[in-house]
Scaffold this motif. Sequence first.
Motif, PDB file in Angstrom:
ATOM      1  N   ILE A 159      29.123   8.026 -18.605  1.00 18.10           N
ATOM      2  CA  ILE A 159      28.860   9.374 -19.125  1.00 18.10           C
ATOM      3  C   ILE A 159      30.125   9.955 -19.742  1.00 18.10           C
ATOM      4  O   ILE A 159      30.096  10.546 -20.830  1.00 18.10           O
ATOM      5  CB  ILE A 159      28.347  10.297 -17.993  1.00 18.10           C
ATOM      6  N   VAL A 160      31.256   9.776 -19.053  1.00 16.63           N
ATOM      7  CA  VAL A 160      32.532  10.266 -19.571  1.00 16.63           C
ATOM      8  C   VAL A 160      32.845   9.617 -20.918  1.00 16.63           C
ATOM      9  O   VAL A 160      33.203  10.297 -21.891  1.00 16.63           O
ATOM     10  CB  VAL A 160      33.667   9.990 -18.560  1.00 16.63           C
ATOM     11  N   ALA A 161      32.699   8.303 -20.992  1.00 16.84           N
ATOM     12  CA  ALA A 161      33.012   7.589 -22.234  1.00 16.84           C
ATOM     13  C   ALA A 161      32.109   8.033 -23.374  1.00 16.84           C
ATOM     14  O   ALA A 161      32.568   8.210 -24.512  1.00 16.84           O
ATOM     15  CB  ALA A 161      32.890   6.082 -22.010  1.00 16.84           C
ATOM     16  N   ASN A 162      30.824   8.222 -23.077  1.00 17.31           N
ATOM     17  CA  ASN A 162      29.878   8.606 -24.119  1.00 17.31           C
ATOM     18  C   ASN A 162      30.054  10.052 -24.567  1.00 17.31           C
ATOM     19  O   ASN A 162      29.827  10.374 -25.734  1.00 17.31           O
ATOM     20  CB  ASN A 162      28.441   8.396 -23.632  1.00 17.31           C
ATOM     21  N   HIS A 163      30.459  10.922 -23.643  1.00 16.02           N
ATOM     22  CA  HIS A 163      30.524  12.355 -23.949  1.00 16.02           C
ATOM     23  C   HIS A 163      31.885  12.784 -24.471  1.00 16.02           C
ATOM     24  O   HIS A 163      31.975  13.670 -25.320  1.00 16.02           O
ATOM     25  CB  HIS A 163      30.172  13.165 -22.701  1.00 16.02           C
ATOM     26  N   ALA A 164      32.948  12.172 -23.952  1.00 16.29           N
ATOM     27  CA  ALA A 164      34.292  12.631 -24.319  1.00 16.29           C
ATOM     28  C   ALA A 164      35.187  11.513 -24.823  1.00 16.29           C
ATOM     29  O   ALA A 164      36.221  11.796 -25.426  1.00 16.29           O
ATOM     30  CB  ALA A 164      34.947  13.316 -23.112  1.00 16.29           C
ATOM     31  N   GLY A 165      34.841  10.278 -24.538  1.00 15.83           N
ATOM     32  CA  GLY A 165      35.698   9.165 -24.915  1.00 15.83           C
ATOM     33  C   GLY A 165      36.516   8.681 -23.733  1.00 15.83           C
ATOM     34  O   GLY A 165      36.996   9.488 -22.924  1.00 15.83           O
ATOM     35  N   ALA A 166      36.683   7.379 -23.635  1.00 14.50           N
ATOM     36  CA  ALA A 166      37.383   6.790 -22.494  1.00 14.50           C
ATOM     37  C   ALA A 166      38.813   7.290 -22.375  1.00 14.50           C
ATOM     38  O   ALA A 166      39.349   7.396 -21.264  1.00 14.50           O
ATOM     39  CB  ALA A 166      37.363   5.271 -22.609  1.00 14.50           C
ATOM     40  N   ASP A 167      39.454   7.606 -23.494  1.00 16.95           N
ATOM     41  CA  ASP A 167      40.844   8.051 -23.458  1.00 16.95           C
ATOM     42  C   ASP A 167      40.998   9.397 -22.774  1.00 16.95           C
ATOM     43  O   ASP A 167      42.102   9.783 -22.378  1.00 16.95           O
ATOM     44  CB  ASP A 167      41.409   8.143 -24.880  1.00 16.95           C
ATOM     45  N   GLU A 168      39.883  10.142 -22.622  1.00 17.64           N
ATOM     46  CA  GLU A 168      39.945  11.497 -22.078  1.00 17.64           C
ATOM     47  C   GLU A 168      39.723  11.567 -20.582  1.00 17.64           C
ATOM     48  O   GLU A 168      39.956  12.615 -19.975  1.00 17.64           O
ATOM     49  CB  GLU A 168      38.896  12.381 -22.788  1.00 17.64           C
ATOM     50  N   GLY A 169      39.222  10.493 -19.961  1.00 20.41           N
ATOM     51  CA  GLY A 169      38.771  10.610 -18.586  1.00 20.41           C
ATOM     52  C   GLY A 169      39.486   9.729 -17.589  1.00 20.41           C
ATOM     53  O   GLY A 169      40.144   8.745 -17.944  1.00 20.41           O
ATOM     54  N   ARG A 198      28.912  16.184 -17.674  1.00 18.42           N
ATOM     55  CA  ARG A 198      29.076  16.711 -19.035  1.00 18.42           C
ATOM     56  C   ARG A 198      29.573  18.150 -19.020  1.00 18.42           C
ATOM     57  O   ARG A 198      30.422  18.540 -19.830  1.00 18.42           O
ATOM     58  CB  ARG A 198      27.761  16.591 -19.801  1.00 18.42           C
ATOM     59  N   ALA A 199      29.055  18.959 -18.082  1.00 20.52           N
ATOM     60  CA  ALA A 199      29.503  20.352 -17.984  1.00 20.52           C
ATOM     61  C   ALA A 199      30.979  20.422 -17.606  1.00 20.52           C
ATOM     62  O   ALA A 199      31.724  21.261 -18.131  1.00 20.52           O
ATOM     63  CB  ALA A 199      28.658  21.107 -16.962  1.00 20.52           C
ATOM     64  N   ALA A 200      31.406  19.564 -16.694  1.00 18.31           N
ATOM     65  CA  ALA A 200      32.815  19.544 -16.293  1.00 18.31           C
ATOM     66  C   ALA A 200      33.706  19.165 -17.476  1.00 18.31           C
ATOM     67  O   ALA A 200      34.755  19.786 -17.705  1.00 18.31           O
ATOM     68  CB  ALA A 200      33.015  18.568 -15.135  1.00 18.31           C
ATOM     69  N   LEU A 201      33.304  18.159 -18.221  1.00 23.80           N
ATOM     70  CA  LEU A 201      34.078  17.750 -19.396  1.00 23.80           C
ATOM     71  C   LEU A 201      34.163  18.884 -20.413  1.00 23.80           C
ATOM     72  O   LEU A 201      35.235  19.157 -20.974  1.00 23.80           O
ATOM     73  CB  LEU A 201      33.442  16.515 -20.035  1.00 23.80           C
ATOM     74  N   ASP A 202      33.051  19.558 -20.632  1.00 25.04           N
ATOM     75  CA  ASP A 202      33.041  20.682 -21.577  1.00 25.04           C
ATOM     76  C   ASP A 202      33.931  21.818 -21.089  1.00 25.04           C
ATOM     77  O   ASP A 202      34.457  22.597 -21.896  1.00 25.04           O
ATOM     78  CB  ASP A 202      31.608  21.199 -21.775  1.00 25.04           C
ATOM     79  N   HIS A 203      34.116  21.896 -19.769  1.00 23.22           N
ATOM     80  CA  HIS A 203      34.966  22.935 -19.171  1.00 23.22           C
ATOM     81  C   HIS A 203      36.437  22.529 -19.183  1.00 23.22           C
ATOM     82  O   HIS A 203      37.300  23.323 -18.825  1.00 23.22           O
ATOM     83  CB  HIS A 203      34.485  23.190 -17.737  1.00 23.22           C
ATOM     84  N   GLY A 204      36.717  21.300 -19.555  1.00 23.19           N
ATOM     85  CA  GLY A 204      38.098  20.834 -19.616  1.00 23.19           C
ATOM     86  C   GLY A 204      38.536  19.985 -18.446  1.00 23.19           C
ATOM     87  O   GLY A 204      39.708  19.593 -18.366  1.00 23.19           O
ATOM     88  N   ILE A 205      37.618  19.678 -17.512  1.00 18.96           N
ATOM     89  CA  ILE A 205      37.948  18.813 -16.376  1.00 18.96           C
ATOM     90  C   ILE A 205      37.704  17.368 -16.795  1.00 18.96           C
ATOM     91  O   ILE A 205      36.603  17.011 -17.239  1.00 18.96           O
ATOM     92  CB  ILE A 205      37.109  19.162 -15.141  1.00 18.96           C
ATOM     93  N   THR A 206      38.705  16.531 -16.630  1.00 21.55           N
ATOM     94  CA  THR A 206      38.597  15.131 -17.076  1.00 21.55           C
ATOM     95  C   THR A 206      38.781  14.132 -15.929  1.00 21.55           C
ATOM     96  O   THR A 206      38.763  12.924 -16.170  1.00 21.55           O
ATOM     97  CB  THR A 206      39.637  14.840 -18.165  1.00 21.55           C
ATOM     98  N   GLN A 207      38.974  14.627 -14.702  1.00 25.99           N
ATOM     99  CA  GLN A 207      39.157  13.752 -13.546  1.00 25.99           C
ATOM    100  C   GLN A 207      37.939  13.876 -12.629  1.00 25.99           C
ATOM    101  O   GLN A 207      37.505  14.987 -12.313  1.00 25.99           O
ATOM    102  CB  GLN A 207      40.408  14.148 -12.763  1.00 25.99           C
ATOM    103  N   PHE A 208      37.429  12.714 -12.165  1.00 30.11           N
ATOM    104  CA  PHE A 208      36.216  12.697 -11.351  1.00 30.11           C
ATOM    105  C   PHE A 208      36.407  11.802 -10.134  1.00 30.11           C
ATOM    106  O   PHE A 208      36.889  10.672 -10.251  1.00 30.11           O
ATOM    107  CB  PHE A 208      35.030  12.194 -12.185  1.00 30.11           C
ATOM    108  N   LEU A 209      36.009  12.323  -8.974  1.00 29.34           N
ATOM    109  CA  LEU A 209      36.017  11.567  -7.726  1.00 29.34           C
ATOM    110  C   LEU A 209      34.580  11.506  -7.236  1.00 29.34           C
ATOM    111  O   LEU A 209      34.021  12.496  -6.768  1.00 29.34           O
ATOM    112  CB  LEU A 209      36.910  12.253  -6.688  1.00 29.34           C
ATOM    113  N   ASP A 210      33.961  10.333  -7.372  1.00 29.77           N
ATOM    114  CA  ASP A 210      32.546  10.146  -7.039  1.00 29.77           C
ATOM    115  C   ASP A 210      32.447   9.531  -5.649  1.00 29.77           C
ATOM    116  O   ASP A 210      32.632   8.327  -5.467  1.00 29.77           O
ATOM    117  CB  ASP A 210      31.898   9.247  -8.096  1.00 29.77           C
ATOM    118  N   LEU A 211      32.146  10.359  -4.664  1.00 30.49           N
ATOM    119  CA  LEU A 211      32.119   9.948  -3.263  1.00 30.49           C
ATOM    120  C   LEU A 211      30.729   9.445  -2.877  1.00 30.49           C
ATOM    121  O   LEU A 211      29.735  10.115  -3.110  1.00 30.49           O
ATOM    122  CB  LEU A 211      32.515  11.121  -2.370  1.00 30.49           C
TER     123      LEU A 211
END
Length: 283
Positions: free
Chosen positions: A95-105, A69-82
Amino acid sequence: MSTTGENAPAAPEGVNLEEASSARIYDAYLGGTTNWAVDRYFADQAVKQFPLIKPLAMANRRFLGRVVRAALDHGITQFLDLGSGVPTVGNVHEIVANHAGADEGRVVYVDYEPVAAAHSEHILTEQDALDWAGIVQADLRDPESVFEHETTRRLLDPAKPVCVLLVSVLHFVGGETDVDALVRQYRDEFAPGSWLALSHICNEDSDNEGAAQIARLAEQYKNTQNPAFLRTRADVEQWFSGHSLLEPGIVHLADWRPDDEITEAEREAGPFMWCAVGEVPAT
């Protein structure tokens, strides 16, 4: 001991059900269903060995959610979950879909275990999310196989900031692996402004009884597919070389930008894991 249980999911071909798996054990800690009797037996024994393991796992999952959520609020929309593990409560794409919307991530999960890959693919398909989220079945210790995978190349733009998540996974990386070099490879792949978030088990900041309990638990993980390694705050700090640590720096799980109520059990479990987030500065 039987390796299957009444509620066990179907196992993809080639899955090792004779040895417990860290990803499936973690799912059991969180109350998930993608685990088998061998994993639940280990989890039950782990709780007896270290009673705070389930609250620790939950606190770690909450940390992951706050970072995303903090990354999304900072403007980062790409995530690599290792080392994303098997799908369980609080998946990154949800989390991305709920916080910013699927179109954003854009989300790429990476795990080498067939169960994790198969069930991730199933969930993403069921949720009609494959156009913006995907799973790469690869070993995170081989960054090039991650970077060159078709799914990574399709979904992530390395010229734009990416939030790289190494949450509760580096304590399963050790032996012959140069962890410093490994982290640098991921740091160097993505644009300035990218984030690195990680958490790692420890026992240096706890009482003697708790320190001994988690040390014995780490020893027990040697009997699984994924041996565990205890490390120190100094180790974690070294991995952030080349990053600018974000506030509040290297802290315990409950202390990284808490935005909801922390249970007493989660706070008690806090001293057994370090966490931090760093940003790649502009050159």
